[in-house]
Scaffold this motif. Sequence first.
Motif, PDB file in Angstrom:
ATOM      1  N   ARG A  10      40.337  11.345  48.436  1.00  0.00           N
ATOM      2  CA  ARG A  10      39.387  11.167  49.527  1.00  0.00           C
ATOM      3  C   ARG A  10      38.687  12.464  49.894  1.00  0.00           C
ATOM      4  O   ARG A  10      37.587  12.443  50.439  1.00  0.00           O
ATOM      5  N   SER A  11      39.320  13.585  49.633  1.00  0.00           N
ATOM      6  CA  SER A  11      38.665  14.867  49.875  1.00  0.00           C
ATOM      7  C   SER A  11      39.228  15.903  48.912  1.00  0.00           C
ATOM      8  O   SER A  11      40.423  15.903  48.622  1.00  0.00           O
ATOM      9  N   VAL A  12      38.342  16.736  48.434  1.00  0.00           N
ATOM     10  CA  VAL A  12      38.718  17.825  47.533  1.00  0.00           C
ATOM     11  C   VAL A  12      37.957  19.061  47.990  1.00  0.00           C
ATOM     12  O   VAL A  12      36.744  19.012  48.196  1.00  0.00           O
ATOM     13  N   THR A  13      38.693  20.151  48.174  1.00  0.00           N
ATOM     14  CA  THR A  13      38.068  21.417  48.504  1.00  0.00           C
ATOM     15  C   THR A  13      37.883  22.190  47.197  1.00  0.00           C
ATOM     16  O   THR A  13      38.859  22.683  46.617  1.00  0.00           O
ATOM     17  N   ASP A  41      33.279  11.030  40.941  1.00  0.00           N
ATOM     18  CA  ASP A  41      32.360  10.164  41.666  1.00  0.00           C
ATOM     19  C   ASP A  41      31.589   9.263  40.716  1.00  0.00           C
ATOM     20  O   ASP A  41      31.403   8.089  40.975  1.00  0.00           O
ATOM     21  N   ALA A  52      35.188   5.809  50.181  1.00  0.00           N
ATOM     22  CA  ALA A  52      34.890   7.238  50.229  1.00  0.00           C
ATOM     23  C   ALA A  52      35.786   7.954  49.238  1.00  0.00           C
ATOM     24  O   ALA A  52      36.946   7.602  49.064  1.00  0.00           O
ATOM     25  N   GLY A  53      35.240   8.943  48.584  1.00  0.00           N
ATOM     26  CA  GLY A  53      36.044   9.759  47.699  1.00  0.00           C
ATOM     27  C   GLY A  53      35.744   9.507  46.234  1.00  0.00           C
ATOM     28  O   GLY A  53      34.752   8.877  45.868  1.00  0.00           O
ATOM     29  N   ASP A  54      36.652  10.016  45.412  1.00  0.00           N
ATOM     30  CA  ASP A  54      36.507   9.950  43.967  1.00  0.00           C
ATOM     31  C   ASP A  54      37.682   9.203  43.360  1.00  0.00           C
ATOM     32  O   ASP A  54      38.790   9.208  43.895  1.00  0.00           O
ATOM     33  N   ASN A  85      44.727  21.453  47.671  1.00  0.00           N
ATOM     34  CA  ASN A  85      43.281  21.443  47.882  1.00  0.00           C
ATOM     35  C   ASN A  85      42.648  20.064  47.861  1.00  0.00           C
ATOM     36  O   ASN A  85      41.441  19.938  47.698  1.00  0.00           O
ATOM     37  N   SER A  86      43.479  19.028  47.993  1.00  0.00           N
ATOM     38  CA  SER A  86      42.923  17.670  48.002  1.00  0.00           C
ATOM     39  C   SER A  86      43.830  16.754  48.816  1.00  0.00           C
ATOM     40  O   SER A  86      44.995  17.051  49.051  1.00  0.00           O
ATOM     41  N   GLU A  87      43.236  15.647  49.213  1.00  0.00           N
ATOM     42  CA  GLU A  87      43.979  14.610  49.931  1.00  0.00           C
ATOM     43  C   GLU A  87      43.696  13.291  49.245  1.00  0.00           C
ATOM     44  O   GLU A  87      42.535  12.958  48.955  1.00  0.00           O
ATOM     45  N   GLY A  88      44.764  12.551  48.955  1.00  0.00           N
ATOM     46  CA  GLY A  88      44.550  11.268  48.306  1.00  0.00           C
ATOM     47  C   GLY A  88      45.844  10.626  47.871  1.00  0.00           C
ATOM     48  O   GLY A  88      46.939  11.068  48.237  1.00  0.00           O
TER      49      GLY A  88
END
Length: 109
Positions: A10-13, A41, A52-54, A85-88
Amino acid sequence: MKTYALAHLRSVTMGPDIVAYLEAIDATLMPFGGKFVLHGDGNKRVLEGTFAGDVILLSFPDRKAAEAWYASPAYQAILPLRTRNSEGDVLLIDGVEDDHRATDILGRK
């Protein structure tokens, strides 16, 4: 039967850790017959709901190979680069036979 590693990030920095992870992951997959099916994506079109997300989808020859890859010292060494560095969510899921039909699941418990 093929097994898939499915990640919904859902999020990656993006930064040096993620770049190092991306540069190293292919070599961790090779000994286990793993390969990318989907990565990121892409050109997605949401048809229902919100998303949302990849999505990342890896294919392995079987469950044993997928589990061995994830537990391997090579992958475990780079895993923190992604998890810091990511959430998922990440899971392993078995595929179906080529002749699978939707009603096949009715006989399962």
